[in-house]
Design a protein around this motif. Structure first.
Motif, PDB file in Angstrom:
ATOM      1  N   SER A 181      31.245  37.391  41.179  1.00 19.43           N
ATOM      2  CA  SER A 181      32.359  36.447  41.265  1.00 19.43           C
ATOM      3  C   SER A 181      31.913  35.253  42.104  1.00 19.43           C
ATOM      4  O   SER A 181      31.437  35.434  43.227  1.00 19.43           O
ATOM      5  CB  SER A 181      33.573  37.113  41.922  1.00 19.43           C
ATOM      6  N   LEU A 201      36.538  35.229  44.308  1.00 16.00           N
ATOM      7  CA  LEU A 201      37.584  36.037  44.943  1.00 16.00           C
ATOM      8  C   LEU A 201      38.426  35.159  45.862  1.00 16.00           C
ATOM      9  O   LEU A 201      37.978  34.096  46.300  1.00 16.00           O
ATOM     10  CB  LEU A 201      36.940  37.173  45.747  1.00 16.00           C
ATOM     11  N   SER A 230      36.363  39.958  40.633  1.00 13.63           N
ATOM     12  CA  SER A 230      37.668  39.308  40.769  1.00 13.63           C
ATOM     13  C   SER A 230      38.573  39.622  39.583  1.00 13.63           C
ATOM     14  O   SER A 230      39.750  39.274  39.586  1.00 13.63           O
ATOM     15  CB  SER A 230      37.494  37.787  40.897  1.00 13.63           C
ATOM     16  N   ALA A 243      38.965  45.641  39.121  1.00 13.28           N
ATOM     17  CA  ALA A 243      38.909  44.473  40.004  1.00 13.28           C
ATOM     18  C   ALA A 243      39.075  44.864  41.468  1.00 13.28           C
ATOM     19  O   ALA A 243      39.691  45.881  41.795  1.00 13.28           O
ATOM     20  CB  ALA A 243      39.985  43.468  39.609  1.00 13.28           C
ATOM     21  N   ASN A 246      40.877  43.653  47.401  1.00 11.62           N
ATOM     22  CA  ASN A 246      40.858  42.860  48.638  1.00 11.62           C
ATOM     23  C   ASN A 246      41.257  43.652  49.871  1.00 11.62           C
ATOM     24  O   ASN A 246      41.821  43.096  50.818  1.00 11.62           O
ATOM     25  CB  ASN A 246      41.757  41.619  48.485  1.00 11.62           C
ATOM     26  N   SER A 367      33.775  35.281  52.437  1.00  9.46           N
ATOM     27  CA  SER A 367      34.357  34.661  51.244  1.00  9.46           C
ATOM     28  C   SER A 367      34.126  33.157  51.147  1.00  9.46           C
ATOM     29  O   SER A 367      34.387  32.563  50.106  1.00  9.46           O
ATOM     30  CB  SER A 367      35.855  34.962  51.147  1.00  9.46           C
TER      31      SER A 367
END
Length: 558
Positions: A181, A201, A230, A243, A246, A367
């Motif tokens: 991703s 993400l 993602s 997926a 998080n 991230s």
């Protein structure tokens, strides 16, 4: 990413505390020992010789061993992978609990020396089928082409024996296979034929604040490339992977399979093509014939010694266990560089406290990225570094606060009350090899009776100047973002370069294809072969090297 010391009870093979030697017991008790109490050593049992000889043995199932294993198995070779750790079931074994997951780290004691001793355990390597990818943070940026030519550009360090163009097709293959991703187009480096297969993400709290501070300072940022999905993704030879949720526990093991660790990507592919993956197998001996050619290995499994014969050996055990095995077996030592050229990425971290609630445990840990600092114009050092946001678990962070700020007891407890309002940035930068940074075998033995590895590391002028440059910049970013109580935590990340590749056996252990210069059927494929540290996380480059090494080997066998 963040490291933490681990407790002795977490070791793979804890040493029994009881004293068993009668003479030593007698001396401690100050009483005479009876001759009848001294039991002679039993004769060693002969290890059976297997009737079968496999084409290839691969030692280690991490980022180096797993892709290579899959490639060899898909070519129709009979291959066996030996992994020191066990199989794990992510859905059952990977709890959303930081302390409960310490079994993923290689916690056998490694001795640290030098002015800036490196922390081990979760910082550098893992145990279990999948190796350190079980707990890596899935940060997968490509190196820049110039990363491979530090000596050409600065006159220091060591260049790679090939250019970026040799690895580029493998980077692309990996990104598509694993389901990386990331942003398309990517803001830094050469243009790419294919973009990332999945969108980035979501940015976590620290990333959003870093983005805010960098915008004020005119520093370009981008969502980072991460080997975590993602969106739902179909992976050839493996099937559908779900997926990322998080939840942020990448360093504690991904329970959903969204993170592209080797146990849910290359290893199932290898097994589907006939590879034999054996967990709980700790290799101690590498056997050779009178010509110096490797004939097989001896390993311990369930307390028993086993022997396995092979035509070729691929050593993919990481930058500590790989040179340790070579030194223990007096193998590939003609260059004098086994254990030398030890490098550790500069990784200073800067934390600040914010009014906003950040919850730093949420989301993919790294991230946001900036590679504007790849080769800073105002640098007084060789090479460069990247900037990344930090997601950090509370126990790990508390350990760093205790060591970095010297807080304990009530002051530590009071500071940790602000945990949900604290955000961090860190760097990952080039490190130069130095003669006094090396791995050696210590006199002290482990539970198996083997010498423990001792690693000497001291930051030299280039690393000191790089860390100072980065710390100053990160403090400015947090000030621009509105942080208070800003402080820095010095650290190093990743162990690199202890069996480096090169053009000649005079100053390298393996050639450009990973083949040992002085052992005809030995290949090494992990971060120990890196000639330079690179200014990015190593996982993607290790995997690319693994695929390239496998392809070069298969070509040679034709």
């Amino acid at each position: 990413m963040p490291d933490e010391e681990t407790l002795e009870e977490g070791v793979l093979n804890p040493v029994k505390p009881e004293i068993q030697d009668p003479l030593l017991l007698s001396l401690l008790a100050d009483t005479p020992v009876l001759a009848s109490a001294i039991v002679p050593e039993p004769a060693p049992l002969e290890i059976p010789v297997p009737a079968e000889t496999v084409d290839c043995i691969v030692i280690g199932t991490g980022a180096g061993g797993a892709p290579l294993l899959a490639r060899l198995a898909m070519a129709g070779l009979k291959v066996v992978a030996l992994e020191a750790g066990p199989w794990h079931d992510p859905k059952k074994d990977f709890a959303t609990d930081e302390k409960a997951q310490e079994f993923l780290f290689w916690n056998d004691e490694r001795l640290s020396a030098g002015h800036d001793p490196v922390a081990f355990g979760k910082n550098n390597s893992g145990t279990g089928v999948g190796g350190s990818t079980l707990h890596y943070t899935a940060y997968t940026p490509r190196p820049q082409p110039e990363d491979l030519h530090l000596h050409r550009d600065f006159g220091v360090g060591q260049d790679w024996p090939f250019g970026y163009e040799e690895l580029e097709p493998y980077f692309e293959e990996l990104e598509q296979f694993l389901g990386i991703s990331g942003p398309t187009p990517y803001p830094w480096g050469p243009a790419r034929r294919k973009g990332y297969p999945l969108a980035p993400l979501p940015l976590n709290g620290a990333a959003q604040l870093m983005q805010r501070g960098c915008e004020v300072m005119g520093i370009k940022t981008s969502p980072a490339a991460n080997a975590a999905l993602s969106a739902r993704y179909y992976q050839e030879g493996v099937g559908w992977r779900e997926a990322c949720t998080n939840r942020g526990f990448c360093q504690a093991g991904c329970s959903t399979g969204a993170k592209a660790s080797m146990d849910v990507t290359f290893l199932p592919l290898a097994a589907a093509h006939g590879a034999d993956i054996r967990p709980g197998c700790y290799v101690t001996e590498i056997e050779r014939d009178e010509t110096g050619k490797i004939t097989g290995v001896v390993y311990q499994q369930n307390g028993q010694e086993q022997r396995l014969r092979c035509r070729h050996l691929f050593l993919c055990a990481g930058a500590v266990e790989t040179p340790r095995l070579l030194l223990l077996n007096e193998l590939a030592l003609s260059s004098g560089h086994v254990g030398r050229n030890f490098m550790a990425h500069p990784g200073v971290q800067v934390f600040g406290t914010f009014a906003e609630e950040i919850r730093p445990f949420k989301g993919i840990p790294g991230s946001l990225i900036s590679q504007d600092t790849f080769r800073p114009k105002d640098a007084d050092f060789a090479g460069g570094y990247l900037l990344q946001s930090i997601g950090i678990m509370p126990v790990t962070f508390a350990g760093q606060v205790a060591r970095g700020r010297k807080l304990w007891g009530e002051p530590l407890r009071q500071y940790m009350q602000n945990y949900n309002h604290i955000a961090g940035i860190n760097i990952l930068g080039d490190c130069l090899p130095h003669a006094d940074n090396f791995l050696e075998l210590a006199e002290e033995k482990d539970a198996r009776g083997l010498p423990k590895p001792r690693l000497h590391f001291t930051n030299h002028d280039n690393e000191i100047r790089m860390n100072a440059h980065a710390e100053k910049l990160m403090r400015q970013i947090w000030e621009a973002a509105g942080a208070t109580d800003i402080w820095a935590f010095p650290r190093s990340a990743h162990v690199i370069g202890t069996a480096r590749m090169g053009l000649s056996g005079d100053d390298a252990v393996v050639d450009a294809n990973g083949k040992a210069f002085d052992v005809p059927n030995l290949y090494i494929c992990d971060n120990s072969v890196f000639p330079s540290a690179l200014s990015v996380n190593p996982a993607l480059t290790i995997m690319a090297l693994a695929l390239r090494t496998a392809d070069k080997f298969l070509e040679s066998q034709k």
